[in-house]
Design a protein around this motif. Structure first.
Motif, short mmCIF file in Angstrom:
data_model
loop_
_atom_site.label_atom_id
_atom_site.label_comp_id
_atom_site.label_asym_id
_atom_site.label_seq_id
_atom_site.Cartn_x
_atom_site.Cartn_y
_atom_site.Cartn_z
N ASP A 177 -4.90 4.96 2.83
CA ASP A 177 -4.23 4.48 3.93
C ASP A 177 -3.04 5.58 4.25
OD1 ASP A 177 -2.49 2.73 5.36
OD2 ASP A 177 -2.37 1.17 3.88
N LEU A 178 -3.27 5.78 5.59
CA LEU A 178 -2.37 6.86 6.26
C LEU A 178 -0.89 6.45 6.54
CD1 LEU A 178 -4.90 8.85 8.69
CD2 LEU A 178 -4.25 9.37 6.35
N LYS A 179 -0.66 5.09 6.25
CA LYS A 179 0.55 4.62 6.55
C LYS A 179 1.58 4.76 5.25
CE LYS A 179 -1.05 1.33 10.04
NZ LYS A 179 -1.03 -0.03 10.53
N LYS A 180 0.77 5.02 4.04
CA LYS A 180 1.49 5.03 2.85
C LYS A 180 1.72 6.62 2.52
CE LYS A 180 -0.20 0.71 0.88
NZ LYS A 180 -1.15 0.14 -0.06
N PRO A 181 2.52 6.83 1.75
CA PRO A 181 2.86 8.26 1.11
C PRO A 181 1.60 8.77 0.54
CG PRO A 181 4.60 6.90 0.54
CD PRO A 181 3.48 6.04 0.99
N LEU A 182 1.07 10.01 0.68
CA LEU A 182 0.13 10.80 0.12
C LEU A 182 0.70 12.04 -0.51
CD1 LEU A 182 -2.87 10.79 -0.35
CD2 LEU A 182 -3.40 11.82 2.23
N THR A 183 0.01 12.27 -1.59
CA THR A 183 0.43 13.58 -2.51
C THR A 183 -0.57 14.15 -3.05
OG1 THR A 183 2.64 12.58 -2.89
CG2 THR A 183 1.95 14.42 -4.20
N MET A 184 -0.79 15.44 -2.56
CA MET A 184 -1.84 16.47 -3.31
C MET A 184 -1.30 17.00 -4.64
SD MET A 184 -4.39 19.52 -2.04
CE MET A 184 -5.40 18.36 -0.93
N VAL A 185 -2.07 16.82 -5.80
CA VAL A 185 -1.38 17.45 -7.09
C VAL A 185 -2.59 18.31 -7.62
CG1 VAL A 185 -0.72 16.56 -9.22
CG2 VAL A 185 -0.41 14.94 -7.55
N LEU A 205 1.80 11.69 -13.80
CA LEU A 205 1.45 11.21 -12.48
C LEU A 205 1.63 9.51 -12.51
CD1 LEU A 205 -2.13 13.06 -12.30
CD2 LEU A 205 -0.09 13.47 -11.06
N ASP A 206 1.41 8.84 -13.63
CA ASP A 206 1.77 7.41 -13.40
C ASP A 206 3.01 7.04 -13.22
OD1 ASP A 206 -0.88 6.61 -14.15
OD2 ASP A 206 -0.40 6.49 -16.28
N ASN A 207 4.05 7.90 -13.68
CA ASN A 207 5.41 7.80 -13.44
C ASN A 207 5.76 8.13 -11.97
OD1 ASN A 207 8.26 7.20 -14.47
ND2 ASN A 207 8.57 9.61 -13.88
N PHE A 208 5.11 9.12 -11.42
CA PHE A 208 5.32 9.62 -10.15
C PHE A 208 5.02 8.63 -9.04
CE2 PHE A 208 3.85 11.63 -6.25
CZ PHE A 208 4.98 12.45 -5.98
N VAL A 209 3.77 7.91 -9.41
CA VAL A 209 3.44 6.72 -8.44
C VAL A 209 4.21 5.83 -8.39
CG1 VAL A 209 1.46 5.22 -8.09
CG2 VAL A 209 0.89 7.62 -8.73
N THR A 210 4.55 5.34 -9.76
CA THR A 210 5.62 4.45 -10.15
C THR A 210 6.98 4.63 -9.17
OG1 THR A 210 4.92 3.84 -12.28
CG2 THR A 210 6.98 3.01 -11.77
N GLN A 211 7.36 5.75 -9.18
CA GLN A 211 8.70 6.02 -8.52
C GLN A 211 8.59 6.21 -7.08
OE1 GLN A 211 11.79 6.33 -9.95
NE2 GLN A 211 10.63 5.56 -11.82
N THR A 212 7.40 6.78 -6.31
CA THR A 212 7.33 6.97 -4.82
C THR A 212 6.42 6.04 -4.34
OG1 THR A 212 5.40 8.52 -5.41
CG2 THR A 212 7.51 9.37 -5.59
N GLY A 213 5.56 5.24 -5.08
CA GLY A 213 4.44 4.62 -4.49
C GLY A 213 3.41 5.62 -3.71
N SER A 214 3.49 6.55 -4.03
CA SER A 214 2.50 7.39 -3.35
C SER A 214 0.86 7.27 -3.53
CB SER A 214 2.80 9.11 -3.45
OG SER A 214 1.91 9.78 -2.89
N GLN A 215 -0.14 7.76 -3.00
CA GLN A 215 -1.31 7.88 -3.39
C GLN A 215 -1.55 9.28 -3.70
OE1 GLN A 215 -3.90 5.53 0.15
NE2 GLN A 215 -1.86 6.73 0.91
N LEU A 216 -2.60 9.40 -4.52
CA LEU A 216 -2.73 10.96 -5.15
C LEU A 216 -4.04 11.54 -4.81
CD1 LEU A 216 -1.49 10.58 -8.76
CD2 LEU A 216 -0.20 11.19 -6.65
N LEU A 217 -4.01 12.58 -4.29
CA LEU A 217 -5.41 13.62 -4.30
C LEU A 217 -5.31 14.56 -5.32
CD1 LEU A 217 -5.44 14.35 -0.46
CD2 LEU A 217 -6.96 12.34 -1.77
N PHE A 218 -6.43 14.56 -6.05
CA PHE A 218 -6.57 15.65 -7.23
C PHE A 218 -7.02 16.84 -6.52
CE2 PHE A 218 -6.56 13.26 -11.67
CZ PHE A 218 -5.58 12.52 -11.15
N ASN A 219 -6.52 17.99 -6.86
CA ASN A 219 -6.82 19.19 -6.23
C ASN A 219 -7.28 19.97 -7.41
OD1 ASN A 219 -7.14 21.61 -4.69
ND2 ASN A 219 -5.14 22.32 -5.06
N TYR A 220 -8.54 20.44 -7.43
CA TYR A 220 -9.28 21.26 -8.77
C TYR A 220 -10.32 22.27 -8.06
CZ TYR A 220 -12.35 17.60 -8.61
OH TYR A 220 -13.31 16.61 -8.12
N ILE A 221 -10.57 23.14 -8.72
CA ILE A 221 -11.75 24.18 -8.40
C ILE A 221 -12.92 23.22 -9.00
CG2 ILE A 221 -10.59 26.02 -8.21
CD1 ILE A 221 -11.36 27.05 -10.78
#
Length: 234
Positions: A177-185, A205-221
């Motif tokens: 949802d592009l109307k909500k915060p989005l964070t790459m981690v 990550l759970d605490n981060f989402v609770t505090q910010t309401g952000s959606q998460l994108l996992f970044n990894y190789i």
């Protein structure tokens, strides 16, 4: 003025060191800046306005002294006025020395006298810069050429209009949802000793989402997918 910047790897370091190129363009607006990187990092810096040319090498090649010597002959022909070695390992130091650039800047190490004309102690002053040690350390490499270091500079990936459109479509198709915060981690470090225990990372990550309401994108190789999924499932 012809300048060579070396940051052979890792991906994050290749991107981070672009702030050196930014400073160089501020100090020398008409300079041509070549950037030596590992080949698979080219997409990170391909469209950077401060970089004029990419010199791409592979890991297998760069670790061979025969390749370093061969490459140095090609670089020597370019007659660089300035070289900055942000990588600072044995092979890049040898390459720096053999390039015969008029001014060569690197971090102060045991091989510095042979490799560089200016060796900088990697000890950034936290009272001056506000962007973190990794960025402050790189900006220190520009202190031999200017008294006006832009300590606020931050790395940025420059995307083409097509890449932005494709990226937006991919996010929407993935249910973002592009109307909500989005964070790459970056959920995993480059090695085990740079990675939090999986359950601890999950709690962060759970605490981060609770505090910010952000959606998460996992970044990894790709080789880290199993471990990334373990954090995701936790």
């Amino acid at each position: 003025m012809h300048i060579l910047l070396i940051q052979y790897q890792m991906l994050g370091d290749v991107l981070t060191s672009t702030i050196i190129a930014q400073q160089l363009k501020i100090t020398y607006p008409d300079a041509q800046i070549d950037y030596l990187i590992i080949a698979h990092a080219d997409a990170l810096v391909a469209h950077h306005p401060a970089i004029d040319n990419l010199i791409k090498v592979t890991k297998s090649d760069f670790e061979k002294m025969s390749f370093i010597i061969s490459l140095s002959r090609k670089l020597k022909q370019k007659k660089y006025d300035l070289l900055i070695d942000a990588y600072g390992k044995n092979n890049s130091a040898v390459l720096s020395h053999l390039s015969r650039a008029k001014q060569r800047i690197g971090y102060k190490k045991w091989f510095s006298r042979l490799a560089y004309t200016d060796a900088v102690k990697n000890n950034p002053d936290t009272s001056i810069y506000k962007t973190g040690i990794a960025l402050g350390s790189r900006m220190l490499l520009t202190t031999p050429i200017t008294n006006d270091v832009q300590w606020h500079l931050k790395p940025k990936i420059y995307l083409t209009p097509d890449e932005k459109t494709e990226g937006k479509q991919w996010l929407l198709q993935s249910g973002i949802d592009l109307k909500k915060p989005l964070t790459m981690v970056s959920v995993l470090g480059s090695s085990a000793n740079k990675t939090l225990p999986f359950t601890s990372m999950a709690k962060v990550l759970d605490n981060f989402v609770t505090q910010t309401g952000s959606q998460l994108l996992f970044n990894y190789i790709p080789s880290q997918k199993k471990e990334a999924l373990a954090i995701y499932n936790a």
